[in-house]
Enzyme design. Structure first.
Site, mmCIF file in Angstrom:
data_model
loop_
_atom_site.group_PDB
_atom_site.id
_atom_site.type_symbol
_atom_site.label_atom_id
_atom_site.label_comp_id
_atom_site.label_asym_id
_atom_site.label_seq_id
_atom_site.Cartn_x
_atom_site.Cartn_y
_atom_site.Cartn_z
ATOM 1 N N HIS A 213 0.847 -1.186 0.000
ATOM 2 C CA HIS A 213 0.000 0.000 0.000
ATOM 3 C C HIS A 213 0.888 1.243 0.000
ATOM 4 O O HIS A 213 2.025 1.208 0.471
ATOM 5 C CB HIS A 213 -0.881 0.024 1.250
ATOM 6 C CG HIS A 213 -1.995 -0.963 1.229
ATOM 7 N ND1 HIS A 213 -3.222 -0.688 1.780
ATOM 8 C CD2 HIS A 213 -2.080 -2.226 0.738
ATOM 9 C CE1 HIS A 213 -4.013 -1.737 1.637
ATOM 10 N NE2 HIS A 213 -3.336 -2.687 1.007
ATOM 11 N N GLU B 222 0.849 3.939 1.837
ATOM 12 C CA GLU B 222 1.289 4.388 3.162
ATOM 13 C C GLU B 222 2.418 3.518 3.709
ATOM 14 O O GLU B 222 3.379 4.042 4.288
ATOM 15 C CB GLU B 222 0.119 4.361 4.162
ATOM 16 C CG GLU B 222 -1.035 5.254 3.781
ATOM 17 C CD GLU B 222 -2.158 4.538 3.034
ATOM 18 O OE1 GLU B 222 -3.315 4.890 3.250
ATOM 19 O OE2 GLU B 222 -1.861 3.628 2.218
ATOM 20 N N CYS C 204 -6.750 2.315 5.111
ATOM 21 C CA CYS C 204 -7.417 1.085 5.530
ATOM 22 C C CYS C 204 -6.977 0.748 6.960
ATOM 23 O O CYS C 204 -6.142 1.443 7.545
ATOM 24 C CB CYS C 204 -7.046 -0.058 4.586
ATOM 25 S SG CYS C 204 -5.313 -0.580 4.745
ATOM 26 N N CYS D 75 -3.078 0.181 7.243
ATOM 27 C CA CYS D 75 -2.287 1.407 7.139
ATOM 28 C C CYS D 75 -2.537 2.335 8.324
ATOM 29 O O CYS D 75 -1.600 2.950 8.837
ATOM 30 C CB CYS D 75 -2.575 2.102 5.814
ATOM 31 S SG CYS D 75 -2.004 1.135 4.404
#
Length: 174
Positions: A57, A59, A87, A90
């Site tokens: 992801h 992040e 999410c 993260c």
């Protein structure tokens, strides 16, 4: 417009540049930058399908890069800018990294854990809470996602129609 808002917009535009890199790969266009003392020290964009990695992801990538740059897992004097509400994974990583401030572009009503479904970032039960600002360049952040998902739906529809045609052709030949 205050100088602070101009700074937030400046760095969110940098996060949008990262999202465009994801879009170019056919990934969900999410981008992130981490700023420390007025400098970007971590950048990331969504690469889950490209890397075949659940953890890829925006992040997480940015946090990894920022931690290497600073030489510590604690990012206590940093601000994270992300185009889409994080999410649960993260949001948890942000709390664990002790990042004190998160600036979000648009919200994620189906999976967001920075205020939509849950608010992991600001839960008083944790030993660290994050100051959150929502809606910076919200329209631009939302638009890039809409473009991606509209294209994905159209592509999926074309592929489904093509499969149906091939099945009909194969059935007619037998």
């Amino acid at each position: 417009m205050s100088a602070f808002t101009s700074i937030q917009e400046k760095y969110m535009k940098e996060a949008l540049k990262q999202a465009k890199k994801a879009l170019a790969l056919g990934e969900v266009p999410i981008g992130c930058v981490i700023v420390h003392e007025g400098k970007i020290i971590g950048r990331g964009y969504n690469r889950r399908n490209t890397d075949k990695n659940t953890l890829a992801h925006a992040e997480i990538t940015a946090i990894n890069k920022a931690s290497k740059k600073i030489g510590d897992w604690r990012l206590e004097d940093c601000t994270l800018y992300v185009t889409l509400e994080p999410c649960q994974m993260c949001a948890g990583a942000i709390v664990q990294a002790r990042i004190p401030e998160v600036i979000m572009g648009c919200m994620n009503p189906k999976a967001g854990c920075g205020g939509s479904i849950l608010n992991i970032l600001e839960m008083p039960e944790f030993n660290h809470q994050v100051n959150v600002t929502r809606g910076i360049l919200e329209q631009e952040c939302s638009d890039i996602l809409k473009v991606f998902f509209t294209g994905l739906r159209e592509r999926n529809k074309r592929e489904k129609e093509e499969r149906r045609r091939l099945e009909q052709t194969t059935t007619a030949e037998t």
